[in-house]
Design a protein around this motif. Structure first.
Motif, PDB file in Angstrom:
ATOM      1  N   LEU A 229      38.934  28.953  32.793  1.00 32.78           N
ATOM      2  CA  LEU A 229      39.023  30.393  32.656  1.00 32.78           C
ATOM      3  C   LEU A 229      37.849  31.089  33.344  1.00 32.78           C
ATOM      4  N   ALA A 230      36.689  30.450  33.235  1.00 33.12           N
ATOM      5  CA  ALA A 230      35.487  31.041  33.833  1.00 33.12           C
ATOM      6  C   ALA A 230      35.635  31.210  35.337  1.00 33.12           C
ATOM      7  N   SER A 231      36.134  30.177  35.963  1.00 29.99           N
ATOM      8  CA  SER A 231      36.237  30.269  37.413  1.00 29.99           C
ATOM      9  C   SER A 231      37.354  31.230  37.803  1.00 29.99           C
ATOM     10  N   LEU A 232      38.323  31.345  36.906  1.00 28.32           N
ATOM     11  CA  LEU A 232      39.392  32.319  37.122  1.00 28.32           C
ATOM     12  C   LEU A 232      38.791  33.723  37.177  1.00 28.32           C
ATOM     13  N   GLU A 233      37.956  33.980  36.172  1.00 23.01           N
ATOM     14  CA  GLU A 233      37.319  35.285  36.118  1.00 23.01           C
ATOM     15  C   GLU A 233      36.467  35.522  37.357  1.00 23.01           C
ATOM     16  N   ASN A 234      35.831  34.446  37.742  1.00 19.63           N
ATOM     17  CA  ASN A 234      34.990  34.521  38.914  1.00 19.63           C
ATOM     18  C   ASN A 234      35.806  34.904  40.145  1.00 19.63           C
ATOM     19  N   GLN A 235      36.979  34.288  40.244  1.00 21.34           N
ATOM     20  CA  GLN A 235      37.846  34.591  41.384  1.00 21.34           C
ATOM     21  C   GLN A 235      38.275  36.047  41.375  1.00 21.34           C
ATOM     22  N   VAL A 236      38.642  36.512  40.163  1.00 20.50           N
ATOM     23  CA  VAL A 236      39.064  37.908  40.044  1.00 20.50           C
ATOM     24  C   VAL A 236      37.926  38.812  40.508  1.00 20.50           C
ATOM     25  N   SER A 237      36.759  38.451  40.055  1.00 20.25           N
ATOM     26  CA  SER A 237      35.586  39.248  40.382  1.00 20.25           C
ATOM     27  C   SER A 237      35.359  39.298  41.888  1.00 20.25           C
ATOM     28  N   GLN A 238      35.465  38.143  42.482  1.00 21.92           N
ATOM     29  CA  GLN A 238      35.261  38.083  43.939  1.00 21.92           C
ATOM     30  C   GLN A 238      36.327  38.875  44.676  1.00 21.92           C
ATOM     31  N   MET A 239      37.546  38.715  44.192  1.00 26.27           N
ATOM     32  CA  MET A 239      38.648  39.428  44.824  1.00 26.27           C
ATOM     33  C   MET A 239      38.402  40.932  44.746  1.00 26.27           C
ATOM     34  N   ARG A 240      37.933  41.372  43.588  1.00 24.61           N
ATOM     35  CA  ARG A 240      37.680  42.801  43.421  1.00 24.61           C
ATOM     36  C   ARG A 240      36.593  43.279  44.379  1.00 24.61           C
ATOM     37  N   GLN A 241      35.605  42.438  44.538  1.00 24.45           N
ATOM     38  CA  GLN A 241      34.522  42.833  45.444  1.00 24.45           C
ATOM     39  C   GLN A 241      35.062  43.033  46.852  1.00 24.45           C
TER      40      GLN A 241
ATOM     41  N   ILE B  65      34.044  44.644  37.945  1.00 24.91           N
ATOM     42  CA  ILE B  65      33.399  43.405  38.359  1.00 24.91           C
ATOM     43  C   ILE B  65      32.362  43.001  37.316  1.00 24.91           C
ATOM     44  N   SER B  66      32.509  41.776  36.795  1.00 23.81           N
ATOM     45  CA  SER B  66      31.658  41.413  35.660  1.00 23.81           C
ATOM     46  C   SER B  66      30.205  41.213  36.069  1.00 23.81           C
ATOM     47  N   LYS B  67      29.975  40.446  37.123  1.00 24.28           N
ATOM     48  CA  LYS B  67      28.586  40.282  37.567  1.00 24.28           C
ATOM     49  C   LYS B  67      28.477  40.788  38.995  1.00 24.28           C
ATOM     50  N   PRO B  68      28.193  42.078  39.122  1.00 27.60           N
ATOM     51  CA  PRO B  68      28.232  42.654  40.459  1.00 27.60           C
ATOM     52  C   PRO B  68      27.097  42.128  41.330  1.00 27.60           C
ATOM     53  N   SER B  69      27.416  41.884  42.587  1.00 29.47           N
ATOM     54  CA  SER B  69      26.363  41.501  43.520  1.00 29.47           C
ATOM     55  C   SER B  69      25.571  42.748  43.864  1.00 29.47           C
ATOM     56  N   PRO B  70      24.347  42.571  44.366  1.00 31.39           N
ATOM     57  CA  PRO B  70      23.560  43.744  44.771  1.00 31.39           C
ATOM     58  C   PRO B  70      24.339  44.584  45.781  1.00 31.39           C
TER      59      PRO B  70
END
Ligand code: ZN
Lengths: 181, 268
Positions: B130-142, B167-172
């Motif tokens: 699930l974690a990596s799923l969320e990560n993917q969603v996050s990346q996709m959103r970025q 985005i849960s953990k936004p990049s700078p």
């Protein structure tokens, strides 16, 4: 509810239990009212400003920092509101003290010796600038520590030590001058 | 004690003399206390002054406080009651409100799009956690966000900002794009949305500082008010000079001025 600290109550208010602010009003409004009166705000305006302070606390409850000293915050707001009040009324620093302070003594104090002394004190207070009255009030009538007064008035503890002495010195000059006559 | 007598005694150490009141108030450092006490042994003027200060302080202590008007508390309670019944909403709340509606619409749209995209590579995603799923969603959103923000249509840019908020953990990079949008987007609505999204990231000090800096650049009163409210809630002290500027500047919108002045009174 007496066992709850101001800060606990304010935290509750911040969390949405706004009715509890009435408790803090109950605890502090008399002191706040006298802070305004003794610095030179008229009776009815003193009530108005006191209500404004608590209204502002209500409105900005979200900006209350957890555990921050409530009285310090309250007096910071009070002082700012009072300054604005003096500014808009375009009155200079040497405000007369409200008549109520002097009239009150005549009505409430039975001992005429005591009455005379309080009258002299208020007359002396009337003769010193509003900023000095403010300092004396915070320190003596409100019992605030120098550190807190420094923060409220935006200066250093070192500066407060000297300013406080100057304020008391002025008050003393007027006080003993009167007493000697 | 006559006035004449007092005048004949004079203290020659003004620095120590200035500490007498603080000495009585027990507000001196141990070093200062020692100095003052040593001086008091030799200076009758200061000793006399100390006695007078003590007298006056006792007098103050015996002076009763004046009772406030009896119905003051009642009036305050009535005001509290009125306030707790929601009636008219203030400007910011109205803004938030309409924005939340837009946001809700976009989230629904987004949710659909995201599930569709995620379902496609079925064998691989089913194995991933699930974690990596969320990560993917996050990346996709970025990625989506970076693409959308360049769009000419304000509504697309609004969507972009909304992606960023999710985005849960936004990049700078994401925060930078949002700040860029907040400061330069031609549409007030998009700028407002960017401010809203940035609020989510305000745990980072850089974001708070950037928000305070942004306030200086904004010319729209609504945005100024929203930013002031936000920064006050975040206890952002670096905003104080800007607020002072607002309160003195005659060009400032009346409402912004009022907001700035009030904010100044509550920022310790
Ligand atoms: Zn001396």
């Amino acid at each position: 509810m007496d066992w709850l600290s101001d800060e606990d109550i304010m935290q509750e208010v911040k969390q949405g239990n706004t009715d509890l602010l009435a408790l803090l009003f109950h605890r502090h409004h008399k002191h706040l009212f006298n802070f305004f009166l003794q610095t030179g705000v008229e009776y009815h305006h003193s009530e108005d400003l006191m209500q404004q302070v608590f209204y502002r606390i209500l409105k900005y409850r979200n900006s209350y920092r957890e555990h921050a000293d409530f009285r310090k915050w309250m007096f910071t707001i009070a002082r700012n509101i009072m300054r604005k009040h003096f500014e808009t009324r375009k009155r200079h620093q040497e405000q007369d003290l409200p008549d109520i302070l002097l009239n009150f003594i005549e009505n409430q104090i039975n001992n005429s010796d005591e009455e005379e002394k309080i009258k002299i004190l208020y007359t002396a207070l009337e003769n010193i600038p509003a900023q000095d009255r403010e300092l004396i009030n915070l320190s003596r009538f409100q019992g605030m520590k120098y550190e807190d007064i420094a923060e409220i008035t935006g200066t250093t503890v070192g500066a407060i030590k000297v300013k406080m002495h100057r304020a008391i010195k002025k008050l003393r000059d007027h006080y003993f001058q009167k007493a000697d006559q | 004690m006559t006035t004449q007598k007092i005048n004949t005694m004079k203290c020659n150490n003004t620095q120590i003399n200035a500490l007498l009141t603080a000495y009585l108030d027990k507000a001196l450092t141990p070093e200062e206390t020692i100095m003052v006490e040593a001086h008091l042994n030799n200076c009758s003027a200061c000793l006399h002054e100390l006695q007078e200060i003590r007298n006056i302080q006792q007098q103050i202590e015996q002076t009763p406080l004046i009772e406030p008007p009896e119905d003051a508390e009642k009036r305050f309670r009535q005001m509290l009651e009125k306030q707790s019944k929601p009636k008219k909403r203030s400007i910011t709340i109205t803004v938030d409100f309409s924005w939340k509606k837009i946001a809700a619409a976009i989230i629904i749209f987004l949710a659909g799009a995201a599930t569709a995209l995620l379902i496609q590579p079925n064998t691989e995603t089913s194995r991933s956690s699930l974690a990596s799923l969320e990560n993917q969603v996050s990346q996709m959103r970025q990625v989506l966000m970076a693409a959308l923000i360049k769009n000419d249509s304000p509504s697309d840019r609004l969507k972009a900002v909304q992606y960023a908020e999710q985005i849960s953990k936004p990049s700078p990079e994401v925060t930078n794009i949002l700040l860029e949008t907040l400061n330069h987007d031609p549409s007030v609505n998009v700028r407002l949305a960017a401010a809203n999204a940035l609020q989510e990231f305000a745990i980072h000090k850089e974001v708070r500082t950037a928000l305070a800096e942004s306030l200086q650049q904004q010319s729209d009163p609504m945005l100024q008010i929203v930013l002031i409210k936000m920064l006050v809630q975040l206890h952002e002290q670096s905003v104080v000079p800007t607020l002072q500027q607002f309160s003195h500047d005659e060009e400032t919108h009346e409402m912004v001025k009022k907001e700035a002045e009030e904010a100044l009174t509550v920022l310790l």
